[in-house]
Enzyme design. Structure first.
Site, PDB file in Angstrom:
ATOM      1  N   SER A   1      41.169  43.764  42.564  1.00 10.46           N
ATOM      2  CA  SER A   1      40.272  42.742  42.009  1.00 10.46           C
ATOM      3  C   SER A   1      40.326  42.521  40.511  1.00 10.46           C
ATOM      4  O   SER A   1      39.751  41.549  40.026  1.00 10.46           O
ATOM      5  CB  SER A   1      38.836  43.055  42.387  1.00 10.46           C
TER       6      SER A   1
ATOM      7  N   LYS B   1      31.397  41.489  34.485  1.00  9.36           N
ATOM      8  CA  LYS B   1      31.289  41.092  35.895  1.00  9.36           C
ATOM      9  C   LYS B   1      29.884  41.403  36.421  1.00  9.36           C
ATOM     10  O   LYS B   1      29.306  42.445  36.070  1.00  9.36           O
ATOM     11  CB  LYS B   1      32.356  41.868  36.677  1.00  9.36           C
TER      12      LYS B   1
ATOM     13  N   SER C   1      38.363  39.891  43.316  1.00  9.37           N
ATOM     14  CA  SER C   1      37.016  39.417  43.227  1.00  9.37           C
ATOM     15  C   SER C   1      36.538  39.143  41.789  1.00  9.37           C
ATOM     16  O   SER C   1      35.508  38.486  41.612  1.00  9.37           O
ATOM     17  CB  SER C   1      36.066  40.443  43.858  1.00  9.37           C
TER      18      SER C   1
HETATM   19  N1  GLN Z   1      40.586  41.658  47.865  1.00 10.32           N
HETATM   20  C1  GLN Z   1      40.232  42.997  48.141  1.00 10.32           C
HETATM   21  C2  GLN Z   1      39.019  43.030  49.055  1.00 10.32           C
HETATM   22  O1  GLN Z   1      38.580  42.009  49.426  1.00 10.32           O
HETATM   23  C3  GLN Z   1      39.987  43.766  46.884  1.00 10.32           C
HETATM   24  C4  GLN Z   1      38.636  43.594  46.336  1.00 10.32           C
HETATM   25  C5  GLN Z   1      38.372  44.443  45.121  1.00 10.32           C
HETATM   26  O2  GLN Z   1      39.284  45.028  44.536  1.00 10.32           O
HETATM   27  N2  GLN Z   1      37.106  44.561  44.773  1.00 10.32           N
HETATM   28  O3  GLN Z   1      38.539  44.057  49.391  1.00 10.32           O
END
Ligand code: GLN
Length: 492
Positions: free
Chosen positions: A181, A82, A157
């Site tokens: 994420s 990532k 994400s």
């Molecule tokens: N969807 C969650 C957010 O927007 C989790 C994101 C993540 O785990 N990096 O914060």
């Protein structure tokens, strides 16, 4: 014609490579071909390191031929990383304009450990800017598509991670999970995603979003490959003081040993099965629960009464931490800088307004607000107290059960643009994943079926602190008894 290697698991590939039945160069070439073939449709990759990947494969081959030094557990296995994880090779952009062209001077600990395990780094993958989002639509680079339906988001994400594994462009990907994420995109793309216990994996070299919640985790096609990866990347790292010094088992070996004798009390949280849960998702989850019951699991109802406060609590704590962590991007030290400003204050302002996308700006503003004097007690301090209550809910639930099972996400993958106009709706879709981060627990999402319209659904298992061994064994037991293979995304 060379054989295709892209349908195989990490354990298969590394066995063949170690036994000299296949050259790692051939393996890597076949994945590079696959990327050429499908990534024009998926757009998971932000950087494809063809030459470097082949070079790594050739050195590995040499090492195997010489037969002197031991060969690592991920020998010849192509891995994607990532964009939020630092690599000396290429760029580390966090999918943000503010870090466009940024080169990290060092590798993250997890990257070092993958290399030591003889994995092949094949490139980097897309994500929501600074890991803020649930659909990868917040990337400043491009949109990534869900391999199961190109009109749908891959989740986020770590959307690029999930899509690259699902489309078999690599075998394993490393993502990061602050509020779901790794697990949610795994669920949307039909792969396995593991969020380890907070402290199990070093965060050194992970660009921080919310430091008390962030954890790096693997995505793969099956449970065993995630287990092997955790044994490679986990364990104490003196460069991250929150990483713990606890024994790190060889998970895949432990799973094989324990799977036949494991006893299971499975907790179903009553707060997770309400009208907000999509009917088809609910049916598939209950079908999975019955499979586990057939394998001897005792099913008990548990309660996590503070679940309704989790979204609010998470979005106070993560934004507060993000506002502090992202203060370092000021145009002076890293990446993008606005050029013709009249003075330094204007330079900061313009750099940050142009460099950060709208969601990141929203979170910095929210976080600054909840930490500001006069509001700190009402928001930030209160959220910390509720965080404690959410953690206690799990402690109580684990008095009655060994593992908690439920959905990973309330819906399958949604369409592009469906939630972008309404951030609250996007936030609410994190309901089943964020409590796990607030409580520092380990959890894994495992595919449990397809909806009528052919979209994957993920089943989430939540375990006790640092008991990934048990968590992974139950997940594996489910996987081998799922009794149905969903095949691959319809990409050809
Ligand atoms: N969807 C969650 C957010 O927007 C989790 C994101 C993540 O785990 N990096 O914060």
């Amino acid at each position: 014609m060379s054989e295709y290697w892209w349908g195989r698991s990490a354990s298969e590939i590394s066995e063949y490579v170690k036994n000299k039945e296949i050259s790692p160069v051939e393996v890597v070439q076949s994945f590079l071909d696959r990327i050429q073939q499908v990534d024009t449709k998926i757009d998971a990759f932000t950087q494809i390191w063809s030459d470097y990947a082949l070079q790594q494969a050739r050195s590995l081959e040499e090492k195997i031929v010489k037969g002197k030094s031991p060969v690592g557990p991920l020998a010849g296995v192509p891995v994607s990383i990532k964009e939020v994880i630092c690599t000396q090779r290429g760029f580390t952009t966090c999918a943000s304009k503010i870090l466009a062209g940024y080169r990290s001077p060092y590798d993250a600990t997890v990257v070092e450990r993958l290399l030591n395990a003889d994995a092949i780094l094949i490139g980097k993958v897309n994500m929501d800017e600074f890991a803020m989002g649930s659909s990868t639509e917040n990337s400043s680079i491009k949109l990534t598509r869900n391999p199961w339906n190109l009109e749908c988001v891959p989740g986020g994400s770590s959307g690029g991670s999930a899509a690259s594994v699902s489309a078999e462009e690599c075998v394993i990907s490393l993502g990061s999970d602050t509020g779901g994420s790794v697990r949610q995109p795994a669920s949307f793309c039909g792969c396995v995603g593991l969020k380890p216990t907070y402290g199990r994996v070093s965060r050194y070299g992970l660009v921080a979003f919310a430091s008390s919640l962030d954890q790096i985790g693997p995505l793969s096609k099956n449970v065993m490959d995630s287990a092997t990866t955790l044994s490679v990347i986990g364990g104490r790292d003196p460069r991250d003081t929150t990483s713990v010094d606890m024994p790190l088992p060889d998970y895949s070996e432990r799973i094989r040993k324990n799977v036949d004798t494991i006893s299971m009390r499975i907790g179903l949280p009553k707060e997770y099965f309400t009208e907000d849960l999509n009917e088809e998702v609910k049916e598939l989850i209950m079908k999975a629960v019955r499979i586990l019951e057939k394998q001897g699991a005792e099913i008990v109802e548990v309660s996590l009464p503070h679940t309704e406060f989790a979204v609010a609590t998470y979005y106070i704590i993560c934004t507060a931490e993000a506002s502090a962590n992202l203060a370092r991007f000021d145009g002076v030290r890293y990446g993008f800088r606005h050029v013709d400003s009249k003075n330094i204050i204007e330079m900061y302002k313009c750099t940050r307004s142009e460099g950060f996308g709208p969601e990141v700006q929203r979170r910095i503003l929210l976080g600054t607000y909840v930490l500001s004097s006069g509001y700190y007690d009402a928001y930030y301090l209160k959220a910390q107290k509720v965080r404690k209550l959410i953690t206690q809910d799990f402690e109580e639930a684990f008095q009655k059960c060994d593992v908690i099972v439920g959905p990973t996400s309330p819906t399958p993958a949604f369409r592009f643009g469906e939630k972008t106009q309404n951030p609250l709706e996007m936030y609410l879709s994190d309901i089943y994943t964020i409590s796990v981060n607030l409580s520092a627990l380990p959890a894994i999402s495992v595919p449990c079926g397809l909806t009528q319209s052919g979209l994957p659904v993920g089943l989430q298992f939540i375990g006790k602190h640092f008991d990934e061994e048990y968590l992974l064994t139950v997940a594996y037991l489910y996987e081998i008894n799922r009794g149905q293979e969903f095949g691959n995304p319809p990409l050809e």
